[in-house]
Scaffold this active site. Sequence first.
Site, PDB file in Angstrom:
ATOM      1  N   MET A  31      -2.897   3.017  -5.279  1.00  0.00           N
ATOM      2  CA  MET A  31      -1.566   3.123  -4.673  1.00  0.00           C
ATOM      3  C   MET A  31      -1.605   4.078  -3.470  1.00  0.00           C
ATOM      4  O   MET A  31      -0.567   4.583  -3.045  1.00  0.00           O
ATOM      5  CB  MET A  31      -0.545   3.589  -5.707  1.00  0.00           C
ATOM      6  CG  MET A  31      -0.390   2.567  -6.836  1.00  0.00           C
ATOM      7  SD  MET A  31       1.174   2.659  -7.691  1.00  0.00           S
ATOM      8  CE  MET A  31       1.091   4.299  -8.354  1.00  0.00           C
ATOM      9  N   HIS A  86     -10.239   8.646  -6.319  1.00  0.00           N
ATOM     10  CA  HIS A  86     -10.274   7.277  -5.792  1.00  0.00           C
ATOM     11  C   HIS A  86     -11.612   7.008  -5.096  1.00  0.00           C
ATOM     12  O   HIS A  86     -12.197   5.934  -5.235  1.00  0.00           O
ATOM     13  CB  HIS A  86      -9.162   7.078  -4.756  1.00  0.00           C
ATOM     14  CG  HIS A  86      -7.773   7.240  -5.277  1.00  0.00           C
ATOM     15  ND1 HIS A  86      -6.957   8.272  -4.898  1.00  0.00           N
ATOM     16  CD2 HIS A  86      -7.032   6.478  -6.134  1.00  0.00           C
ATOM     17  CE1 HIS A  86      -5.787   8.157  -5.483  1.00  0.00           C
ATOM     18  NE2 HIS A  86      -5.798   7.079  -6.245  1.00  0.00           N
TER      19      HIS A  86
END
Length: 285
Positions: free
Chosen positions: A32, A39
């Site tokens: 997101m 990430h």
Amino acid sequence: MTVPILRRLADLREQHATWIRAGELVGVVPTMGALHAGHLSLVEAAKATCDRVIVTIFVNPRQFNSPEDLAKYPRTERADAEKLAPFDVDVVYVPDPDQIYPDGYATSVSVEGITDVLEGTFRPGHFDGVATVVAKLFLQTGAHKAFFGEKDFQQLMVVRRMARDLDIPIEVVGCPTVREDSGLAMSSRNMRLSAEALDKAGRLYPAMTGCADRLAAGETFDQIEPEARAALQAAGFGEIEYLDLRCADTLAPLQTPTRPARLLVAAWLDGVRLIDNIAVPQLSD
Ligand code: AMP
């Protein structure tokens, strides 16, 4: 190096078709945005085993429980692109909202059972939103492998179950949680914590590993739970939504880690909801 950003499904499909014709293995890292080292560890894992890597950035409204939380979610596309640049990913797919939920969109994917507990109890409908968007991203990207963080342990289980149940030909790879020096699990939501709150948040991981040590030494979960909750409250945490020992395969409650087990927590700190989980060493019978 600039990162190629695509916003339309048709463009993604065109790109994907050339890779498939060349017999290449495609990996996807759904996110997101508001990217951090957690990430980026998924991107690294994808790059290590796939010929082509797609990172997706989509703040999925259907998985939020309140409009305020959705509005407050950080959106940092330019910084995200800069962070991805050194990784040489092939495409960053940032779909326009109508590429995911076009007018008249009416389909929801719902995984039963494992979504009834933990996050499912406190975030009704959250996993339907997750399963729906992830199913769409799997089908849209046509990836062979997808990379998810163990940070969201229940989500990883839900996504695996969904892909299996819908016969989506993709391998879901779980990757270890990346932590700050304090042990705090990296999260886009940490950006909302003040310096003082970040300091308090650093007490969560040591409290969890302390619990895991006691469980591994033979104490039961009921024996350690009151002290663990009190320690978190003393550290400045507000409501502890759950602190639970669960079977790592089924999420059934456990008293002792006689099988692969996970200690999972969700707690509020200064208006921010933090979640974390760790493996608990298994006791031999
Ligand atoms: P999000 O952008 O929060 O939806 O997360 C996208 C992916 O990154 C999910 O698979 C998360 O589990 C994963 N992720 C988030 N934080 C971490 C972390 N600290 N370590 C490893 N993976 C993470």
